[in-house]
Design a protein around this motif. Structure first.
Motif, PDB file in Angstrom:
ATOM      1  N   UNK A 210       0.836  -1.212   0.000  1.00  0.00           N
ATOM      2  CA  UNK A 210       0.000   0.000   0.000  1.00  0.00           C
ATOM      3  C   UNK A 210       0.867   1.259   0.000  1.00  0.00           C
ATOM      4  N   UNK A 211       1.919   1.249   0.795  1.00  0.00           N
ATOM      5  CA  UNK A 211       2.830   2.394   0.799  1.00  0.00           C
ATOM      6  C   UNK A 211       3.490   2.582  -0.564  1.00  0.00           C
ATOM      7  N   UNK A 212       3.839   1.473  -1.213  1.00  0.00           N
ATOM      8  CA  UNK A 212       4.512   1.575  -2.515  1.00  0.00           C
ATOM      9  C   UNK A 212       3.591   2.190  -3.559  1.00  0.00           C
ATOM     10  N   UNK A 213       2.294   1.898  -3.482  1.00  0.00           N
ATOM     11  CA  UNK A 213       1.339   2.530  -4.408  1.00  0.00           C
ATOM     12  C   UNK A 213       1.301   4.031  -4.199  1.00  0.00           C
ATOM     13  N   UNK A 214       1.254   4.444  -2.945  1.00  0.00           N
ATOM     14  CA  UNK A 214       1.215   5.881  -2.650  1.00  0.00           C
ATOM     15  C   UNK A 214       2.460   6.572  -3.186  1.00  0.00           C
TER      16      UNK A 214
END
Length: 223
Positions: A210-214
């Protein structure tokens, strides 16, 4: 090569999958889901089947793998513009995974090709560099990988991209290769070559994913 909309005001993204396209794990949807997510946040997207394309172009695998990926990517972008899927006057970006990075680094190093194609930035998930190609590009680059990745170890990535002010490297703690691939819920291993080779580990890590998407969306929008 699928495209999800034809809004010619949008910037565009070319997705370069990993070598197996995750078929080895019976997942044929990860890159299409990534494309749909990128489309939802404002980008037109195509996915390049570079292995098939480059073989048809006369490139021999594995010896000419990186050159074939670069060639297929350039052809795909030209095709997208010629067919009206991309606006030639809007910025473009590349997002690649694992082995796709081997052709991407050749393209990043080719400043004339970048200018002609209109590529303004590149984002890489755990990129491999088996040819030990030297990186010397000046466009913005985002690299995201896992601390426990033993397929494309963070130290190898650092050796390639270290000391370049245009590169942002994010290493996620306790994350393996494929940390963003939701279908790999349970830890999986591949032994290459079978029986006698090294075991490589793959596993999804939800928080890191999820952090990588952001980080990816913020990076693409500002570059």
């Amino acid at each position: 090569m699928p495209s999800y909309t034809k809004n010619l005001e949008k910037e565009w993204v070319v997705i370069l999958p990993g070598y197996s396209g995750l078929k080895v794990f019976k997942d044929t949807g990860h890159y299409f889901r990534a494309a749909e997510d990128l489309n939802a946040v404002g980008f037109d997207v195509i996915i390049v089947e570079y292995k098939k394309a480059s073989r048809k172009g006369g490139y021999k695998f594995p010896w000419e793998f990186a050159e074939g990926v670069k060639w297929a990517t350039e052809k795909a972008i030209d095709w997208g513009k010629a067919e009206g899927y991309f606006n030639p006057n809007t910025k473009g970006h590349i997002v690649s995974w694992s082995a796709g990075g081997e052709g991407t680094i050749l393209l990043m190093n080719d400043s004339i090709a970048l200018a002609n194609l209109g590529i303004s930035s590149v984002a890489l998930y755990y990129p491999s560099n088996r040819d030990s190609t030297e990186f010397h590009s000046n466009i913005p680059v985002l690299i995201q990988t896992g601390e426990l990745d033993n397929v494309t170890p963070a130290k190898n990535i650092q050796n390639t991209y270290f000391n370049h002010s245009n590169v942002e490297l994010i290493v996620y703690p306790n994350a393996h290769h494929g940390f963003d691939v939701a279908s790999i819920q349970e830890k999986k291993h591949l032994q290459i070559p079978p029986l006698l080779g090294k075991k490589f580990t793959f596993q999804y890590a939800e928080k890191s994913a999820l952090l990588s998407k952001e980080h990816l969306y913020d990076f693409l929008k500002k570059n």
